[in-house]
Structures are given as structure tokens and as C-alpha cells.
Design an enzyme around this catalytic site. Structure first.
Site, short mmCIF file in Angstrom:
data_model
loop_
_atom_site.label_atom_id
_atom_site.label_comp_id
_atom_site.label_asym_id
_atom_site.label_seq_id
_atom_site.Cartn_x
_atom_site.Cartn_y
_atom_site.Cartn_z
N THR A 47 -9.07 -5.74 3.17
CA THR A 47 -8.54 -4.76 3.73
C THR A 47 -8.24 -3.70 3.06
O THR A 47 -7.64 -4.18 1.82
CB THR A 47 -7.53 -5.17 4.74
N HIS A 55 -5.34 -2.74 2.29
CA HIS A 55 -3.80 -2.70 2.05
C HIS A 55 -3.51 -2.33 0.71
O HIS A 55 -2.16 -1.42 0.64
CB HIS A 55 -3.35 -3.78 2.65
N VAL A 61 -0.12 -6.91 -6.44
CA VAL A 61 -0.85 -6.32 -5.31
C VAL A 61 -2.23 -6.73 -5.60
O VAL A 61 -2.90 -6.15 -6.40
CB VAL A 61 -0.64 -5.04 -4.84
N1 RBF Z 1 2.53 -7.48 -0.97
C1 RBF Z 1 2.45 -7.74 -2.39
O1 RBF Z 1 3.29 -7.65 -3.20
N2 RBF Z 1 1.02 -8.08 -2.82
C2 RBF Z 1 0.04 -8.10 -2.06
O2 RBF Z 1 -1.05 -8.20 -2.73
C3 RBF Z 1 0.23 -7.97 -0.83
N3 RBF Z 1 -0.80 -7.98 0.13
C4 RBF Z 1 -0.55 -7.77 1.61
C5 RBF Z 1 -1.71 -7.61 2.25
C6 RBF Z 1 -1.57 -7.37 3.89
C7 RBF Z 1 -2.61 -7.34 4.71
C8 RBF Z 1 -0.20 -7.23 4.25
C9 RBF Z 1 0.11 -6.74 5.59
C10 RBF Z 1 0.93 -7.24 3.34
C11 RBF Z 1 0.83 -7.54 1.86
N4 RBF Z 1 1.82 -7.47 0.99
C12 RBF Z 1 1.66 -7.57 -0.27
C13 RBF Z 1 3.18 -7.52 1.56
C14 RBF Z 1 3.82 -6.12 1.57
O3 RBF Z 1 4.15 -5.77 0.51
C15 RBF Z 1 4.91 -6.11 2.69
O4 RBF Z 1 6.01 -7.01 2.09
C16 RBF Z 1 4.79 -6.54 4.11
O5 RBF Z 1 3.92 -5.67 4.45
C17 RBF Z 1 6.09 -6.68 4.97
O6 RBF Z 1 6.58 -5.13 4.95
#
Ligand code: RBF
Length: 159
Positions: free
Chosen positions: A91, A93, A86
Site C-alpha cells: 500500500t 502508506h 519505513v
Molecule cells: N511505522 C513505521 O515506523 N514503519 C513502517 O514501515 C510502518 N508501516 C505501516 C504500514 C501501515 C499499512 C500502517 C497502517 C502503519 C504503518 N506504520 C509504520 C505505523 C505508523 O507509523 C503508526 O504508528 C500507526 O499508523 C499508528 O498511528
């Protein structure tokens, strides 16, 4: 370590005969695939059988606890390793995802009584993700696999 005490429970670092489940997020797969390589490498180098490793892929790290729970419910695995990356963006998130995943994984390990280890990189930027997925600062997937090996053997030794 205090060797004066009566009984010491420790987990040996042998992966022989251990069945591992691994959950990988597809998001940031460039890095997550390196974490998976690191985890498999550590398991095999500690005597484990790559053919006995099962891998489940989820869209992103947020979905990891769900798949971990499904794997644990099968009762087929001695440990489950969670791998994801991540990266903090514009943002907030990352903070939300990270806290949910960490909490979820901890709860699942306790609920099922099966070791669940944390191999997620929570990075401020790409450089940190590079460093922790097999370059400068080690491989967090390998670290999580080693923790899983130790915890399975610790679990078996406590009786
Ligand atoms: N999932 C990750 O594993 N790593 C990330 O850095 C990551 N960044 C995200 C940023 C945003 C703005 C959003 C909305 C989702 C992100 N996700 C990321 C995906 C998240 O873990 C998930 O799969 C989705 O939000 C669908 O539920």
C-alpha cells in the site's frame, strides 16, 4: 570552502556536554535498535556521555514528531534525533508517513530553534533497510547523531 570571507561559522564535532534526546519508533524495531546503537556509538566516540542521552519510544514513525515536540518543550535537550524505519509495502502508506514525518521534524526544529535531525530510513525493501542500518551503506542513526553534534556546535558558534 572559501577561506577569504570575514567570518565562518562551523560546528565542531565534539559531543562533550551536549544533552541529546532521541525518539525511536518501535515499528521495525529490529532495524531501529541498530540505528539507536549507531547514534549512541557516534555520540560516545565524539566525547559525549551516554548517561546524558534520553530515549523516548513511540509506536511507529508517524508518531515521531509528536514525541519530538514533547521533548523540545521540556527545554532540557540541546538536540533531538529522530530514528525510524519505513518500508514500502503493497500500500502507499510509506509515502504518506515519510512526508508527514519529514515536514513535522523540519517545522519543529525551526519552531523551537533547536536542532532536530532526521535518522529515518525510507526503504523500498528489507535489503535496503539492512544496508542502511549498520551494514553495507553505513548507519543512518550514526549519521543523524553526527549531524546533531555539528548543528548544536554550529548553533552555539553563531552569535
Ligand atoms: N511505522 C513505521 O515506523 N514503519 C513502517 O514501515 C510502518 N508501516 C505501516 C504500514 C501501515 C499499512 C500502517 C497502517 C502503519 C504503518 N506504520 C509504520 C505505523 C505508523 O507509523 C503508526 O504508528 C500507526 O499508523 C499508528 O498511528
Amino acid at each position: 570552502m572559501n577561506k577569504q570571507v570575514g567570518q565562518i561559522f562551523e560546528g565542531a564535532l565534539t559531543a562533550q556536554g551536549i544533552k541529546f534526546g532521541i525518539v525511536c519508533a518501535r515499528f521495525n524495531d529490529f532495524f531501529v535498535s541498530k540505528l539507536l546503537d549507531g547514534a549512541v556509538d557516534v555520540i560516545v566516540r565524539h566525547g559525549g556521555d551516554a548517561a546524558k542521552i534520553s530515549v523516548a519510544y513511540v509506536p511507529g514513525s508517524y508518531e515521531i514528531p509528536f514525541a519530538v515536540k514533547k521533548m523540545l518543550a521540556t527545554k532540557k535537550f540541546d538536540a533531538v534525533i529522530a530514528l525510524g524505519v519505513v518500508i514500502q509495502g503493497a500500500t502507499p502508506h510509506a509515502g504518506y508517513i515519510n512526508s508527514e514525518v519529514a515536514k513535522g521534524l523540519a517545522q519543529l526544529g525551526l519552531e523551537f530553534g533547536v536542532p532536530v535531525t532526521y535518522g529515518l530510513i525510507t526503504a523500498d525493501n528489507l535489503d535496503q533497510a539492512v544496508e542502511r542500518s549498520g551494514c553495507k551503506a553505513g548507519n543512518k542513526g550514526g549519521d543523524a547523531a553526527l549531524a546533531a553534534i555539528e548543528m548544536v556546535n554550529l548553533t552555539r558558534s553563531i552569535k
